[in-house]
Write a protein that holds these residues in place. Structure first.
Motif, PDB file in Angstrom:
ATOM      1  N   GLY A  22      17.668  53.325  35.614  1.00  0.00           N
ATOM      2  CA  GLY A  22      18.203  53.555  36.959  1.00  0.00           C
ATOM      3  C   GLY A  22      17.335  54.509  37.765  1.00  0.00           C
ATOM      4  O   GLY A  22      17.356  54.470  38.994  1.00  0.00           O
ATOM      5  N   ILE A  56      15.008  52.593  40.012  1.00  0.00           N
ATOM      6  CA  ILE A  56      15.692  51.970  41.162  1.00  0.00           C
ATOM      7  C   ILE A  56      16.073  53.046  42.179  1.00  0.00           C
ATOM      8  O   ILE A  56      15.952  52.856  43.392  1.00  0.00           O
ATOM      9  CB  ILE A  56      16.910  51.162  40.677  1.00  0.00           C
ATOM     10  CG1 ILE A  56      16.421  50.012  39.784  1.00  0.00           C
ATOM     11  CG2 ILE A  56      17.721  50.602  41.860  1.00  0.00           C
ATOM     12  CD1 ILE A  56      17.501  49.231  39.087  1.00  0.00           C
ATOM     13  N   CYS A 113      23.101  48.089  43.259  1.00  0.00           N
ATOM     14  CA  CYS A 113      21.798  47.426  43.421  1.00  0.00           C
ATOM     15  C   CYS A 113      21.898  45.944  43.066  1.00  0.00           C
ATOM     16  O   CYS A 113      21.371  45.078  43.771  1.00  0.00           O
ATOM     17  CB  CYS A 113      20.734  48.116  42.578  1.00  0.00           C
ATOM     18  SG  CYS A 113      21.184  48.300  40.849  1.00  0.00           S
ATOM     19  N   HIS A 127      19.945  52.398  47.273  1.00  0.00           N
ATOM     20  CA  HIS A 127      21.216  51.880  46.766  1.00  0.00           C
ATOM     21  C   HIS A 127      22.082  52.966  46.130  1.00  0.00           C
ATOM     22  O   HIS A 127      23.298  52.966  46.288  1.00  0.00           O
ATOM     23  CB  HIS A 127      20.960  50.840  45.664  1.00  0.00           C
ATOM     24  CG  HIS A 127      20.387  49.554  46.137  1.00  0.00           C
ATOM     25  ND1 HIS A 127      20.935  48.811  47.156  1.00  0.00           N
ATOM     26  CD2 HIS A 127      19.315  48.834  45.702  1.00  0.00           C
ATOM     27  CE1 HIS A 127      20.221  47.703  47.321  1.00  0.00           C
ATOM     28  NE2 HIS A 127      19.241  47.698  46.457  1.00  0.00           N
ATOM     29  N   TYR A 172      28.079  54.673  40.367  1.00  0.00           N
ATOM     30  CA  TYR A 172      27.405  55.258  39.197  1.00  0.00           C
ATOM     31  C   TYR A 172      26.368  56.285  39.634  1.00  0.00           C
ATOM     32  O   TYR A 172      25.905  56.296  40.785  1.00  0.00           O
ATOM     33  CB  TYR A 172      26.726  54.159  38.377  1.00  0.00           C
ATOM     34  CG  TYR A 172      27.689  53.154  37.810  1.00  0.00           C
ATOM     35  CD1 TYR A 172      28.528  53.489  36.753  1.00  0.00           C
ATOM     36  CD2 TYR A 172      27.770  51.867  38.344  1.00  0.00           C
ATOM     37  CE1 TYR A 172      29.426  52.559  36.230  1.00  0.00           C
ATOM     38  CE2 TYR A 172      28.663  50.938  37.828  1.00  0.00           C
ATOM     39  CZ  TYR A 172      29.490  51.282  36.773  1.00  0.00           C
ATOM     40  OH  TYR A 172      30.372  50.361  36.269  1.00  0.00           O
ATOM     41  N   ASP A 173      25.952  57.104  38.669  1.00  0.00           N
ATOM     42  CA  ASP A 173      24.993  58.169  38.946  1.00  0.00           C
ATOM     43  C   ASP A 173      23.699  57.896  38.156  1.00  0.00           C
ATOM     44  O   ASP A 173      23.730  57.872  36.918  1.00  0.00           O
ATOM     45  CB  ASP A 173      25.616  59.507  38.512  1.00  0.00           C
ATOM     46  CG  ASP A 173      24.700  60.689  38.810  1.00  0.00           C
ATOM     47  OD1 ASP A 173      23.503  60.466  39.094  1.00  0.00           O
ATOM     48  OD2 ASP A 173      25.182  61.826  38.736  1.00  0.00           O
ATOM     49  N   PRO A 174      22.588  57.694  38.861  1.00  0.00           N
ATOM     50  CA  PRO A 174      21.354  57.329  38.141  1.00  0.00           C
ATOM     51  C   PRO A 174      20.829  58.462  37.258  1.00  0.00           C
ATOM     52  O   PRO A 174      19.975  58.234  36.404  1.00  0.00           O
ATOM     53  CB  PRO A 174      20.370  57.012  39.268  1.00  0.00           C
ATOM     54  CG  PRO A 174      20.874  57.741  40.454  1.00  0.00           C
ATOM     55  CD  PRO A 174      22.367  57.793  40.309  1.00  0.00           C
ATOM     56  N   LEU A 193      27.832  47.494  40.216  1.00  0.00           N
ATOM     57  CA  LEU A 193      26.486  48.082  40.227  1.00  0.00           C
ATOM     58  C   LEU A 193      25.900  47.755  41.613  1.00  0.00           C
ATOM     59  O   LEU A 193      25.618  46.586  41.913  1.00  0.00           O
ATOM     60  CB  LEU A 193      25.597  47.476  39.142  1.00  0.00           C
ATOM     61  CG  LEU A 193      25.788  47.991  37.704  1.00  0.00           C
ATOM     62  CD1 LEU A 193      27.080  47.493  37.091  1.00  0.00           C
ATOM     63  CD2 LEU A 193      24.597  47.595  36.837  1.00  0.00           C
ATOM     64  N   CYS A 202      24.828  55.614  35.083  1.00  0.00           N
ATOM     65  CA  CYS A 202      24.242  54.347  35.542  1.00  0.00           C
ATOM     66  C   CYS A 202      24.007  53.444  34.335  1.00  0.00           C
ATOM     67  O   CYS A 202      23.293  53.826  33.397  1.00  0.00           O
ATOM     68  CB  CYS A 202      22.912  54.623  36.251  1.00  0.00           C
ATOM     69  SG  CYS A 202      21.951  53.128  36.505  1.00  0.00           S
ATOM     70  N   PRO A 203      24.568  52.225  34.324  1.00  0.00           N
ATOM     71  CA  PRO A 203      24.433  51.345  33.158  1.00  0.00           C
ATOM     72  C   PRO A 203      22.979  51.013  32.806  1.00  0.00           C
ATOM     73  O   PRO A 203      22.659  50.764  31.640  1.00  0.00           O
ATOM     74  CB  PRO A 203      25.194  50.090  33.569  1.00  0.00           C
ATOM     75  CG  PRO A 203      26.153  50.553  34.616  1.00  0.00           C
ATOM     76  CD  PRO A 203      25.464  51.656  35.346  1.00  0.00           C
TER      77      PRO A 203
END
Ligand SMILES: Cc1cc2nc3c(=O)[nH]c(=O)nc-3n(C[C@H](O)[C@H](O)[C@H](O)COP(=O)(O)OP(=O)(O)OC[C@H]3O[C@@H](n4cnc5c(N)ncnc54)[C@H](O)[C@@H]3O)c2cc1C
Ligand code: SF4
Length: 524
Positions: A429, A432, A351, A438, A444-446, A349, A455-456
Motif C-alpha cells: 500500500g 499506491i 484504489c 486514493h 484503510y491506512d497504508p 479498498l 491496508c490489505p
C-alpha cells in the motif's frame, strides 16, 4: 481464373491493409459482425460498440472509394455468427473460390483459419502477413535467436536504431536511451489534466449503440458516456489533442494515479491503434515532431515512443513467439478465481474500487492502474492467469489477446517465470499511497500492516514474498526486500500471515477456486 473475397477483420480497419492494397479491381470486400466474436468473453459494451461502429464507417469509406463491399450485420437473419462460417457463406454467395485475409491478431483465429486451409477445399483460405507493425514475426524471431532471457530494452534500442526515431546518427538524442528517472512524479503536484475531445455520434454510431444496448445488455460495463473514435478522422483528432495538450506532461506523470481523473496525461490511443485507425509509425512520428518543434520535452516524447515502439512491438513478438504454450503458463502456481468485486465493483479498498469503477464507466484504465492496482492485487491474491486474462480481455476497449496476454500473464502475474519482466511488479500500500491520492479517502491506512484498519495490500505483499521465496529470493532486483523480510521477527511474520489469510477468506471469489481454463480458449 480464381476470384477472391477480401475479408477484413474488426481490428484491420486500415487502408494500408495488405489484403486491400493488392485487391484486384472489382474484388468483393467482406466485413462480418458475428455473435461468436462478441461473446467468447463478455466484452465491455463500449468495446463492442466501438468496433462495430468503426467497421461500419470503414466499410462505407471503402464503398465511397469504389470497392464492392458486402457487410453482414449482427441482425442479418442469414448470418452464421461464426467468422469462418460466415466468410465461407459469403464467398460462395459471391462466387469466390478464395478468401484472402491479413493474418489475424489472435492465435485462436489464426488456428481456425489454418485448419480450413489444411483441408484444401473451396473456398481456399490465403493468409498474408500483417505489415502494419514496425517489426515482422520473422525479424522478431531472428532477434530472439540465442536469447534465453530477452529484454525489452535491448529490443527497443534495436528498433530505435533501425527506424531512426529519436536518434542522432548512431546515438540516442539527449545522450540517453531512457529518461525514466524523470518520469516518476506522484499525483500530488500534477496540473489538472485536459479532457479528451468529444466525438460527434452520427446516425451510424447511434444505430450501433442502440443495437449493442439491446443485444449485449448482460455484459458488464456502461455504454453511457461512449466517446471512442470510430473513424480515422476522429482518431486523428484524438492524436492531435494528445500531442498538443497532454504529451508535454505525459512523461513526468506517467506513473501517477488519480482518484478522479481517469486519463491523466495518457494518450487514450491504444484502441484506435489496435483496430487500425492509426498506425504506430504516424503516432511515434507525431510525438517526435512535437519534440523537434519544441512543443514537448524529451523525457515525455521518449517515454511515449518507448511504449509504442518498445513495449507494444515487444509484447506482440513475445506472444507469437511463445504461443500456444505461453497461455498455459502458471509458474507461481496461482489457484484462485477472480474476486467478485472485479465484476461488480463492490469493495472498500478505495484504489481498487476506483480502478474498477473507471473501467466499468469508460472501458479504460491507464497502465499503472492495470499494473499496480488491479494487477498487483490479483497477483498478491494468487489469482489464476486464466481468470485474470479473461477479465482484462473483456473489459478494456483496447483489449486484443496479442497485447493483453503478455501484459497480464507475463508482466502482471509473473506466470512465465520472469521471461517478459525481470521481476514481479508486486507492491504494498505504501507504493499506491506515494503515487496516488486514493489513500486519504480510504477506510484503510497504508501505514498499518496488521489490525482492523491496516491496508490489505501490506499483509498480502509480505505473504506473497514469503510464499514465493524459493523462486524470487535470489533475484538480484529483490534482494533488498528479501533482506528486510529475513530480518523480521517470527512473531511479526506470523501476524502478517494471519492478517492476509483472514482478508483472503473474507473475499468472494468468482468463478470458484480452480475451475476451468481461459473462457477464450481454443481447446488444444
Ligand atoms: C494487465 C494489463 C493488460 C493490458 N492489456 C492491454 C490490451 O489489451 N491492449 C493494449 O493495447 N494495451 C494493454 N495494456 C498496456 C497498456 O496498459 C495500455 O496500452 C494503455 O494503458 C492504453 O492507454 P493509452 O492509450 O492511454 O496509453 P499511453 O499510456 O498513452 O501509452 C501510449 C501507447 O503505448 C502503448 N503501450 C503502452 N504500454 C504498453 C504495454 N505495456 N504493452 C503494449 N503497448 C503499450 C499503447 O499502444 C498506448 O496507446 C495492458 C497492460 C496491463 C498491465
Ligand atoms: S489504503 Fe490501501 S486499500 Fe486503501 S487506497 Fe490506499 S493502498 Fe488502496
Amino acid at each position: 481464373m480464381s476470384k477472391s473475397l477480401r475479408l477484413v477483420l474488426g481490428d484491420q480497419l486500415s487502408l494500408t491493409l495488405p489484403t486491400l492494397q493488392d485487391a484486384p479491381p472489382g474484388a468483393t470486400v467482406a466485413f462480418c459482425e458475428v455473435d461468436e466474436e462478441g461473446r467468447y468473453v463478455p466484452h465491455h459494451p463500449q468495446k463492442i460498440a466501438m468496433m462495430l461502429a468503426a467497421m461500419r464507417h470503414f466499410a462505407a469509406e471503402l464503398r465511397q472509394r469504389g470497392y464492392r463491399v458486402h457487410y453482414s450485420t449482427l441482425d442479418d437473419p442469414d448470418n452464421r455468427h461464426s467468422l469462418i462460417a460466415e466468410a465461407e457463406r459469403l464467398a460462395k454467395r459471391h462466387g469466390c473460390d478464395e478468401i484472402h485475409v491479413t493474418r489475424p491478431g489472435e492465435w485462436r483465429l489464426l488456428k481456425a483459419m489454418e485448419a480450413r486451409q489444411a483441408q484444401d477445399r473451396t473456398p481456399r483460405w490465403c493468409i498474408v502477413e500483417d505489415t502494419r507493425f514496425f517489426c515482422s514475426h520473422r525479424d522478431f524471431d531472428a532477434w530472439m535467436e540465442g536469447r534465453t532471457r530477452p529484454r525489452m530494452e535491448d529490443f527497443y534500442r534495436m528498433l530505435r536504431r533501425r527506424t531512426g526515431l529519436l536518434m542522432d546518427g548512431n546515438a540516442p538524442v539527449g545522450g540517453q536511451w531512457n529518461f525514466d528517472r524523470d518520469n516518476r512524479a506522484p499525483i500530488d503536484d500534477a496540473p489538472s489534466p485536459p479532457s479528451p475531445p468529444r466525438h460527434r455520434q452520427d446516425a451510424v454510431t447511434q444505430e450501433v449503440l442502440a443495437l449493442v444496448e439491446k443485444r449485449f445488455a448482460d455484459h458488464v460495463g456502461r455504454l453511457e458516456g461512449f466517446n471512442w473514435p470510430v473513424t480515422r478522422r476522429q482518431a486523428l483528432a484524438d492524436l492531435r489533442h494528445f500531442v498538443a495538450r497532454a504529451l508535454p506532461a505525459f512523461g513526468t506523470y506517467q506513473d501517477a494515479i488519480s482518484d478522479t481523473a481517469p486519463y491523466l496525461f495518457h494518450s487514450r490511443l491504444s484502441a484506435a491503434l489496435n483496430i487500425g485507425l492509426l498506425s504506430p509509425g504516424e503516432v511515434c512520428q507525431a510525438a517526435q515532431d512535437a519534440w523537434q518543434g519544441g512543443e514537448a520535452p524529451l523525457n515525455a516524447v521518449e517515454g511515449f515512443i518507448r511504449q509504442i515502439l518498445g513495449w507494444r512491438e515487444y509484447v506482440r513478438g513475445i506472444y507469437w513467439h511463445r504461443m500456444p504454450a505461453y497461455k498455459r503458463e502458471n509458474q507461481l502456481g496461482a489457484t484462485r478465481g477472480l474476486p467478485r468485486c472485479y465484476w461488480d465493483g463492490d469493495t472498500d479498498l478505495r484504489c481498487l474500487q476506483r480502478a474498477i469503477e473507471m473501467t466499468h464507466d469508460n472501458a479504460y484504465a491507464h497502465h499503472i492502474q492495470r499494473l499496480m492496482v488491479t494487477g498487483n492485487f490479483a497477483l498478491l491474491c494468487d489469482v489464476r492467469p486464466a481468470a485474470l486474462c479473461d477479465w482484462y480481455l473483456a473489459v478494456y476497449a483496447d483489449a486484443c489477446e496479442w497485447v493483453e496476454l503478455p501484459n497480464t500473464l507475463g508482466m502482471v502475474l509473473h506466470a512465465d517465470g520472469g521471461y517478459l519482466g525481470s521481476k514481479p511488479y508486486c507492491a504494498s500500500g505504501k507504493y499506491i499511497d506515494r503515487m496516488s491520492d486514493h489513500c486519504a479517502q480510504c477506510r484503510y491506512d497504508p501505514r498499518q500492516s496488521v489490525g482492523e484498519n491496516a491496508c490489505p495490500f501490506n499483509a498480502l505483499y509480505w505473504r506473497f514474498l514469503e510464499r514465493h521465496a524459493d523462486q524470487l529470493a535470489d533475484n538480484p532486483r529483490m534482494r533488498v526486500i528479501y533482506g528486510t523480510l529475513d530480518k523480521m521477527s517470527a512473531h511479526k511474520r506470523q501476524a502478517l500471515r494471519q492478517q492476509a489469510d483472514t482478508f483472503l477468506d473474507s473475499l468472494t471469489w468468482t468463478p470458484p477456486y480452480g475451475q476451468g481454463q481461459h473462457a477464450s480458449d481454443y481447446g488444444e
